[in-house]
Motif scaffolding. Structure first.
Motif, short mmCIF file in Angstrom:
data_model
loop_
_atom_site.label_atom_id
_atom_site.label_comp_id
_atom_site.label_asym_id
_atom_site.label_seq_id
_atom_site.Cartn_x
_atom_site.Cartn_y
_atom_site.Cartn_z
N ARG A 1 9.68 -12.12 -28.22
CA ARG A 1 8.92 -12.15 -26.96
C ARG A 1 9.68 -11.36 -25.91
NH1 ARG A 1 8.21 -18.25 -25.41
NH2 ARG A 1 10.19 -17.57 -24.62
N ARG A 2 8.92 -10.74 -25.03
CA ARG A 2 9.52 -9.97 -23.93
C ARG A 2 8.73 -10.25 -22.67
NH1 ARG A 2 8.48 -4.00 -22.88
NH2 ARG A 2 9.69 -3.68 -21.03
N ARG A 3 9.44 -10.55 -21.59
CA ARG A 3 8.81 -10.75 -20.28
C ARG A 3 9.47 -9.82 -19.28
NH1 ARG A 3 9.00 -16.80 -18.47
NH2 ARG A 3 11.17 -16.30 -18.63
N THR A 4 8.66 -9.26 -18.41
CA THR A 4 9.20 -8.43 -17.34
C THR A 4 8.66 -8.93 -16.02
OG1 THR A 4 7.41 -6.83 -17.49
CG2 THR A 4 9.38 -6.38 -18.80
N VAL A 5 9.42 -8.68 -14.99
CA VAL A 5 8.97 -8.97 -13.63
C VAL A 5 9.29 -7.75 -12.78
CG1 VAL A 5 11.13 -10.09 -12.95
CG2 VAL A 5 9.04 -10.62 -11.71
N SER A 6 8.35 -7.40 -11.92
CA SER A 6 8.54 -6.29 -11.00
C SER A 6 7.73 -6.59 -9.75
CB SER A 6 8.09 -4.98 -11.63
OG SER A 6 8.24 -3.92 -10.71
N GLU A 7 8.42 -6.92 -8.68
CA GLU A 7 7.76 -7.27 -7.42
C GLU A 7 8.40 -6.50 -6.28
OE1 GLU A 7 5.27 -9.47 -7.00
OE2 GLU A 7 5.29 -10.69 -8.80
N THR A 8 7.60 -6.11 -5.31
CA THR A 8 8.09 -5.51 -4.08
C THR A 8 7.55 -6.35 -2.93
OG1 THR A 8 8.16 -3.31 -5.05
CG2 THR A 8 8.16 -3.44 -2.65
N ILE A 9 8.46 -6.90 -2.13
CA ILE A 9 8.09 -7.82 -1.06
C ILE A 9 8.40 -7.16 0.28
CG2 ILE A 9 8.50 -10.09 -0.06
CD1 ILE A 9 9.80 -9.73 -3.44
N ASP A 10 7.38 -7.03 1.11
CA ASP A 10 7.58 -6.54 2.47
C ASP A 10 8.15 -7.69 3.28
OD1 ASP A 10 4.53 -4.66 2.40
OD2 ASP A 10 6.57 -3.93 2.18
N LEU A 11 9.35 -7.51 3.82
CA LEU A 11 9.99 -8.55 4.60
C LEU A 11 9.34 -8.64 5.97
CD1 LEU A 11 13.68 -7.91 3.52
CD2 LEU A 11 12.00 -9.49 2.54
N PRO A 12 9.26 -9.85 6.55
CA PRO A 12 8.51 -10.03 7.79
C PRO A 12 9.13 -9.39 9.03
CG PRO A 12 9.49 -12.11 7.07
CD PRO A 12 9.74 -11.10 6.00
N THR A 13 10.41 -9.03 8.97
CA THR A 13 11.07 -8.43 10.11
C THR A 13 12.30 -7.66 9.63
OG1 THR A 13 11.99 -8.86 12.31
CG2 THR A 13 12.51 -10.45 10.59
N HIS A 14 12.93 -6.92 10.52
CA HIS A 14 14.14 -6.18 10.16
C HIS A 14 15.27 -7.18 9.88
CE1 HIS A 14 16.69 -2.72 9.86
NE2 HIS A 14 17.52 -3.24 10.73
N VAL A 15 16.02 -6.93 8.81
CA VAL A 15 17.08 -7.85 8.42
C VAL A 15 18.43 -7.16 8.42
CG1 VAL A 15 15.55 -9.27 7.01
CG2 VAL A 15 16.75 -7.36 5.96
N ASP A 16 19.47 -7.98 8.47
CA ASP A 16 20.84 -7.50 8.38
C ASP A 16 21.20 -7.45 6.89
OD1 ASP A 16 23.51 -6.93 8.54
OD2 ASP A 16 24.04 -8.70 9.73
N ALA A 17 21.17 -6.27 6.30
CA ALA A 17 21.41 -6.10 4.87
C ALA A 17 22.82 -6.55 4.48
CB ALA A 17 21.19 -4.65 4.46
N GLU A 18 23.78 -6.39 5.37
CA GLU A 18 25.17 -6.77 5.08
C GLU A 18 25.32 -8.28 4.93
OE1 GLU A 18 27.81 -4.59 4.76
OE2 GLU A 18 26.33 -2.99 4.87
N ASP A 19 24.43 -9.04 5.53
CA ASP A 19 24.53 -10.49 5.54
C ASP A 19 23.61 -11.16 4.52
OD1 ASP A 19 25.81 -12.75 6.54
OD2 ASP A 19 24.18 -13.17 7.93
N ALA A 20 22.93 -10.39 3.69
CA ALA A 20 22.01 -10.96 2.70
C ALA A 20 22.81 -11.61 1.56
CB ALA A 20 21.10 -9.87 2.14
#
Length: 135
Positions: free
Chosen positions: A88-107
């Motif tokens: 069996r093989r499962r894949t996931v591929s999602e792109t989520i638009d974030l609701p506001t600008h985020v601090d990428a360094e703090d994720a």
């Protein structure tokens, strides 16, 4: 056999289609067309930002990948189990638009008990802009 289909593929596609039709234009997270596994994405507000939750039972931590670009979170993963007729093989591929600008360094992200949790703090945007030193 690698060409054999998982018995519930048709049902998964039907639920994906229903999800897109029911929630595609709603106020929930904006998702691009998903292929494979439905990750059950949700976004919840926290005191200092928000958290993105994805239900991914059966995946291993190292089978998942997260990328953040232009305030869009890209989640992908591939899980393979078995050999021969039990493959069996499962894949996931999602792109989520974030609701506001985020601090990428703090994720930060954790994966426990089949649930991926990605925490973001909201980056304060200044109306004054950013200063640039002149040399």
């Amino acid at each position: 056999m690698r060409g054999q289909r998982y018995p519930f593929d048709g049902m998964d596609r039907l639920f994906d289609q229903m999800r897109r039709e029911m929630f595609g234009g709603a106020s929930g997270p904006a998702l691009e067309d998903a292929s494979g596994w439905d990750a059950g994405i949700s976004i919840e507000e926290t005191d200092d930002g928000f958290v993105v939750l994805a239900d991914l039972p059966g995946f291993e931590r190292d089978e998942l990948s997260l990328k953040l670009r232009d305030d869009r979170l890209h989640l992908s993963g591939e899980h393979e189990v078995g050999e021969g007729s039990t493959y069996r093989r499962r894949t996931v591929s999602e792109t989520i638009d974030l609701p506001t600008h985020v601090d990428a360094e703090d994720a930060s992200a954790t994966y426990r008990n089949g649930v991926l949790e990605v925490r973001f703090t909201v980056e304060e945007e200044s109306d004054e802009g950013n200063s640039i030193d002149i040399e």
